[in-house]
Design a protein around this motif. Sequence first.
Motif, PDB file in Angstrom:
ATOM      1  N   LYS A   2       0.881  -1.156  -0.028  1.00  0.00           N
ATOM      2  CA  LYS A   2      -0.064  -0.102   0.027  1.00  0.00           C
ATOM      3  C   LYS A   2       0.841   1.300  -0.035  1.00  0.00           C
ATOM      4  O   LYS A   2       0.599   2.196  -0.639  1.00  0.00           O
ATOM      5  N   TYR A   3       1.948   1.337   0.785  1.00  0.00           N
ATOM      6  CA  TYR A   3       2.729   2.387   1.077  1.00  0.00           C
ATOM      7  C   TYR A   3       4.127   2.217   0.541  1.00  0.00           C
ATOM      8  O   TYR A   3       4.577   1.375   0.828  1.00  0.00           O
ATOM      9  N   ILE A 106      -1.365  11.318   4.328  1.00  0.00           N
ATOM     10  CA  ILE A 106      -2.411  10.255   3.932  1.00  0.00           C
ATOM     11  C   ILE A 106      -3.995  10.600   4.046  1.00  0.00           C
ATOM     12  O   ILE A 106      -4.846  10.084   3.334  1.00  0.00           O
ATOM     13  N   GLU A 107      -4.314  11.277   5.181  1.00  0.00           N
ATOM     14  CA  GLU A 107      -5.634  11.637   5.447  1.00  0.00           C
ATOM     15  C   GLU A 107      -6.067  12.513   4.046  1.00  0.00           C
ATOM     16  O   GLU A 107      -7.421  12.301   3.861  1.00  0.00           O
ATOM     17  N   TRP A 109      -5.144  12.198   1.272  1.00  0.00           N
ATOM     18  CA  TRP A 109      -5.175  11.318   0.135  1.00  0.00           C
ATOM     19  C   TRP A 109      -6.618  10.621   0.155  1.00  0.00           C
ATOM     20  O   TRP A 109      -7.132  10.498  -0.848  1.00  0.00           O
ATOM     21  N   ARG A 110      -7.046  10.224   1.414  1.00  0.00           N
ATOM     22  CA  ARG A 110      -8.178   9.586   1.558  1.00  0.00           C
ATOM     23  C   ARG A 110      -9.430  10.542   1.104  1.00  0.00           C
ATOM     24  O   ARG A 110     -10.338   9.954   0.683  1.00  0.00           O
ATOM     25  N   GLN A 111      -8.997  11.734   1.485  1.00  0.00           N
ATOM     26  CA  GLN A 111     -10.075  12.616   1.047  1.00  0.00           C
ATOM     27  C   GLN A 111     -10.401  12.913  -0.426  1.00  0.00           C
ATOM     28  O   GLN A 111     -11.198  13.544  -1.137  1.00  0.00           O
ATOM     29  N   ASP A 160      -0.363   9.696  -5.679  1.00  0.00           N
ATOM     30  CA  ASP A 160      -0.850   8.774  -5.865  1.00  0.00           C
ATOM     31  C   ASP A 160      -0.256   7.840  -6.875  1.00  0.00           C
ATOM     32  O   ASP A 160       0.528   8.228  -7.701  1.00  0.00           O
TER      33      ASP A 160
END
Length: 315
Positions: A2-3, A106-107, A109-111, A160
Amino acid sequence: MKYSLVIPIYNEEKNLPELYRRISTIMNNMDGDAELILINDGSRDRSLQIFREFREKDSRVCYLSFARNFGHQIAVTAGLNFARGKVIVVLDGDLQDPPELIPSLIEKWRQGYQVVYAQRIKRHQESWLKKFPAFVYYRVLRSLADVEIPTDTGDFCLMDKSVVDLLNKMPETNRYIRGLRAWIGFRQTAVKFEREPRFAGEIQYTFAKSLALAINGLVSFSKVPLRLSTYVGLFAACVSLLMACLVLYWRIFYPESPLTGLAIIMMTIFFLGAVQLVSIGILGEYIGRIYEEVKGRPLYTLSEAVGFGERNKSL
Ligand code: UDP
Ligand code: MG
């Protein structure tokens, strides 16, 4: 995977243990598999040996080693080429970019943002000799560049995989990653942070390297400097026309008195000489880049790639 965390390293032996300690804490708390990609940019100290020690006790650590020093931008590029994560974070190896900021990147990115760049609101313990030119430069760059390159951002960012794939497809040798990243587009946002002082060791970006990077940014993203010589040339042409009229007027109405003004003539010659040399220099910057690009050499040469499975063998 994932990362992927990508960190270019050039003579950072004093920072590596602390970097690893702080990064692994962050990695342990991530909600998916993570890899740490360290790139040795031809270090002359023990950095590479330290990578090997990390790798022995932690299989999440992968590393690349260049056959010589290729520079920070190329080191980051190599890391991006090898990254396998869905989300890729780039940061410096001297802890000036605090790893603790990664969860907030990352937060975002989730948005739904594909690029989240860290924007400096403050630089701790950096001299005015670095801060002031940087402040001016980023603003000049913003006004001249064809794309909007956000001010006060370095390479510390999250991208991303789709953006990194596009970056990897760009063949250019003179890479200004923060510009290319802006050029790609998609949804981008900033997370503000205070840039910490270097944890240990000497700054690896010498004045010459910083200047080269700055010129590269301008020349890669703007054609305004080229046009500048045209404008100055036009201006000089107008002035010389005006002077010709003056001389003519003098000759017609005061035919007895000789024309004086050696100082003015000398000054004009020197001024125009300077303008011409600067114009040739600017032209040279662009032509030099064309030359670099047409050679089409690989961006880097690897002497080692460890932890990348099948790709290890592709050396
Ligand atoms: N670096 C590199 N190759 C170089 C110079 C620097 O990989 O030729 C790395 C260095 O190890 C660090 C990062 O790039 O991780 C930023 O360098 P530095 O801290 O010296 O510069 P700053 O951006 O803080 O002025
Ligand atoms: Mg630094």
